[in-house]
Design a protein around this motif. Sequence first.
Motif, PDB file in Angstrom:
ATOM      1  N   MET A 120      26.439  58.242  40.584  1.00 15.76           N
ATOM      2  CA  MET A 120      26.749  58.397  39.160  1.00 15.76           C
ATOM      3  C   MET A 120      27.886  59.398  39.038  1.00 15.76           C
ATOM      4  O   MET A 120      27.734  60.541  39.474  1.00 15.76           O
ATOM      5  CB  MET A 120      25.534  58.940  38.411  1.00 15.76           C
ATOM      6  N   CYS A 121      28.998  58.988  38.508  1.00 16.98           N
ATOM      7  CA  CYS A 121      30.142  59.903  38.361  1.00 16.98           C
ATOM      8  C   CYS A 121      29.826  60.904  37.252  1.00 16.98           C
ATOM      9  O   CYS A 121      29.823  60.556  36.078  1.00 16.98           O
ATOM     10  CB  CYS A 121      31.411  59.124  38.066  1.00 16.98           C
ATOM     11  N   MET A 122      29.557  62.131  37.646  1.00 18.87           N
ATOM     12  CA  MET A 122      29.164  63.150  36.682  1.00 18.87           C
ATOM     13  C   MET A 122      30.302  64.122  36.365  1.00 18.87           C
ATOM     14  O   MET A 122      30.216  64.888  35.422  1.00 18.87           O
ATOM     15  CB  MET A 122      27.944  63.919  37.204  1.00 18.87           C
ATOM     16  N   TYR A 123      31.368  64.104  37.158  1.00 23.78           N
ATOM     17  CA  TYR A 123      32.554  64.923  36.916  1.00 23.78           C
ATOM     18  C   TYR A 123      32.202  66.381  36.620  1.00 23.78           C
ATOM     19  O   TYR A 123      32.561  66.920  35.582  1.00 23.78           O
ATOM     20  CB  TYR A 123      33.396  64.314  35.783  1.00 23.78           C
ATOM     21  N   SER A 124      31.507  67.003  37.572  1.00 24.44           N
ATOM     22  CA  SER A 124      31.049  68.380  37.391  1.00 24.44           C
ATOM     23  C   SER A 124      31.504  69.314  38.495  1.00 24.44           C
ATOM     24  O   SER A 124      31.037  70.451  38.576  1.00 24.44           O
ATOM     25  CB  SER A 124      29.516  68.399  37.319  1.00 24.44           C
ATOM     26  N   ALA A 125      32.400  68.867  39.356  1.00 19.73           N
ATOM     27  CA  ALA A 125      32.884  69.705  40.452  1.00 19.73           C
ATOM     28  C   ALA A 125      33.999  70.631  39.960  1.00 19.73           C
ATOM     29  O   ALA A 125      34.645  70.369  38.950  1.00 19.73           O
ATOM     30  CB  ALA A 125      33.407  68.840  41.594  1.00 19.73           C
ATOM     31  N   VAL A 126      34.208  71.707  40.696  1.00 17.89           N
ATOM     32  CA  VAL A 126      35.305  72.626  40.419  1.00 17.89           C
ATOM     33  C   VAL A 126      36.215  72.612  41.644  1.00 17.89           C
ATOM     34  O   VAL A 126      35.778  72.970  42.743  1.00 17.89           O
ATOM     35  CB  VAL A 126      34.783  74.053  40.138  1.00 17.89           C
ATOM     36  N   ASP A 127      37.443  72.165  41.470  1.00 13.83           N
ATOM     37  CA  ASP A 127      38.383  72.004  42.590  1.00 13.83           C
ATOM     38  C   ASP A 127      37.789  71.145  43.701  1.00 13.83           C
ATOM     39  O   ASP A 127      38.003  71.405  44.884  1.00 13.83           O
ATOM     40  CB  ASP A 127      38.818  73.364  43.145  1.00 13.83           C
ATOM     41  N   GLN A 131      28.759  72.010  42.884  1.00 13.45           N
ATOM     42  CA  GLN A 131      28.190  73.201  42.248  1.00 13.45           C
ATOM     43  C   GLN A 131      26.664  73.163  42.346  1.00 13.45           C
ATOM     44  O   GLN A 131      26.080  72.178  42.787  1.00 13.45           O
ATOM     45  CB  GLN A 131      28.624  73.244  40.781  1.00 13.45           C
ATOM     46  N   GLU A 132      26.025  74.224  41.888  1.00 15.78           N
ATOM     47  CA  GLU A 132      24.563  74.270  41.862  1.00 15.78           C
ATOM     48  C   GLU A 132      24.017  73.104  41.048  1.00 15.78           C
ATOM     49  O   GLU A 132      22.953  72.572  41.337  1.00 15.78           O
ATOM     50  CB  GLU A 132      24.077  75.606  41.295  1.00 15.78           C
ATOM     51  N   TRP A 133      24.763  72.702  40.031  1.00 13.61           N
ATOM     52  CA  TRP A 133      24.361  71.555  39.220  1.00 13.61           C
ATOM     53  C   TRP A 133      24.158  70.325  40.096  1.00 13.61           C
ATOM     54  O   TRP A 133      23.184  69.598  39.922  1.00 13.61           O
ATOM     55  CB  TRP A 133      25.426  71.274  38.150  1.00 13.61           C
ATOM     56  N   HIS A 134      25.068  70.071  41.048  1.00  9.53           N
ATOM     57  CA  HIS A 134      24.950  68.919  41.943  1.00  9.53           C
ATOM     58  C   HIS A 134      23.683  69.026  42.791  1.00  9.53           C
ATOM     59  O   HIS A 134      22.988  68.037  43.016  1.00  9.53           O
ATOM     60  CB  HIS A 134      26.169  68.822  42.861  1.00  9.53           C
TER      61      HIS A 134
END
Length: 120
Positions: free
Chosen positions: A24-31, A35-38
């Motif tokens: 599922m493309c959640m687009y929550s990464a930074v660079d 993240q902890e979210w993942h």
Amino acid sequence: MSLLFSPLTIRSATFRNRLWVSPMCMYSAVDGVAQEWHHTHLAQFASGGAGLIVAEATAVVPEGRISPRDLGLWDDAQRDALAPIVRAIHDRGSAAGIQLAHAGRCLLYTSDAADDLLCV
């Protein structure tokens, strides 16, 4: 027992069942870094009993990202951020997978706007 809940072996990989979580493309990464979210998002499916959890579309080069918040796998920091997520999935008895991605001719975004893609 239903086939859905029975183990499945494909070559050397055995999955505890046939309940698989698609990417599922959640687009929550930074660079490109997970993240902890993942970690929370993906590990919860293993806790729920899924046999395989596939991480979202993960860019193989920064220029090939679909969005500025895509997961990436083009440097060691990104690999290192995914390692504990994979361990958490394995520790809960599930298999981990990843969807490798490249945007193709629609190259890297030109800003943070989701509809601002550069297509050549």
